[in-house]
Design a protein around this motif. Sequence first.
Motif, PDB file in Angstrom:
ATOM      1  N   LEU A   8       0.815  -1.211   0.000  1.00 19.82           N
ATOM      2  CA  LEU A   8       0.000   0.000   0.000  1.00 19.82           C
ATOM      3  C   LEU A   8       0.853   1.268   0.000  1.00 19.82           C
ATOM      4  O   LEU A   8       0.461   2.280  -0.573  1.00 19.82           O
ATOM      5  N   LEU A   9       1.999   1.214   0.648  1.00 20.96           N
ATOM      6  CA  LEU A   9       2.880   2.381   0.700  1.00 20.96           C
ATOM      7  C   LEU A   9       3.732   2.538  -0.551  1.00 20.96           C
ATOM      8  O   LEU A   9       4.308   3.596  -0.785  1.00 20.96           O
ATOM      9  N   ARG A  10       3.806   1.512  -1.344  1.00 21.71           N
ATOM     10  CA  ARG A  10       4.683   1.556  -2.513  1.00 21.71           C
ATOM     11  C   ARG A  10       4.261   2.625  -3.527  1.00 21.71           C
ATOM     12  O   ARG A  10       5.092   3.377  -4.019  1.00 21.71           O
ATOM     13  N   LEU A  11       2.974   2.718  -3.833  1.00 23.31           N
ATOM     14  CA  LEU A  11       2.511   3.701  -4.820  1.00 23.31           C
ATOM     15  C   LEU A  11       2.728   5.134  -4.338  1.00 23.31           C
ATOM     16  O   LEU A  11       3.301   5.942  -5.085  1.00 23.31           O
ATOM     17  N   PRO A  12       2.316   5.497  -3.110  1.00 22.11           N
ATOM     18  CA  PRO A  12       2.598   6.881  -2.673  1.00 22.11           C
ATOM     19  C   PRO A  12       4.091   7.188  -2.644  1.00 22.11           C
ATOM     20  O   PRO A  12       4.495   8.302  -2.985  1.00 22.11           O
TER      21      PRO A  12
END
Length: 177
Positions: A8-12
């Motif tokens: 989930l943190l990869r895209l931001p």
Amino acid sequence: MRPLWRSLLRLPWRLLRGVLLVLAAAVLFIEEWGWRPLTAFVARLAKWPPLARLEARVREAPPRIALLLFLLPAVALFPIKLLALWVIHRGHALLGITVIVVAKLLGTAIVGRLFILTESQLMRFAWFARALGWWRATKQRVMDALRRSAAWRAARRLKTRWRAWRRHWRGLDERDV
């Protein structure tokens, strides 16, 4: 398998990294486009004997004086930039922006030349040497990342095609004469 929170943190993170890369590219573009030519321009002006004597004194300045001289343009131009912001606030946007751009160009030219003149003295400060080393390493990492980016490669291909097109058309112009 990767934990869900990491996914989930990869895209931001990728978006933030892209934005930071664009900002770093802008800073590097300004440095490469502005710092070198403006510094070279000031070096040509410094051939005038009074400025040449002043530069000789700057080169011989002790490290603390060199640091003060290096910081002086930024400190001196700050009130001018604040005044320009006030002028913009008063409804004279073009004048204010012009003052800011001229101050930035002038500051870059003078700071660039002062850096060249005082680098050896400034490097005697351990904190300055570390900061400069960090800046150069960071600049290299950013440039490496930029050169690997699809946008950079596309721009390089476009530049190569543009130059080939110009050479082609210049060749045709010379044959027409």
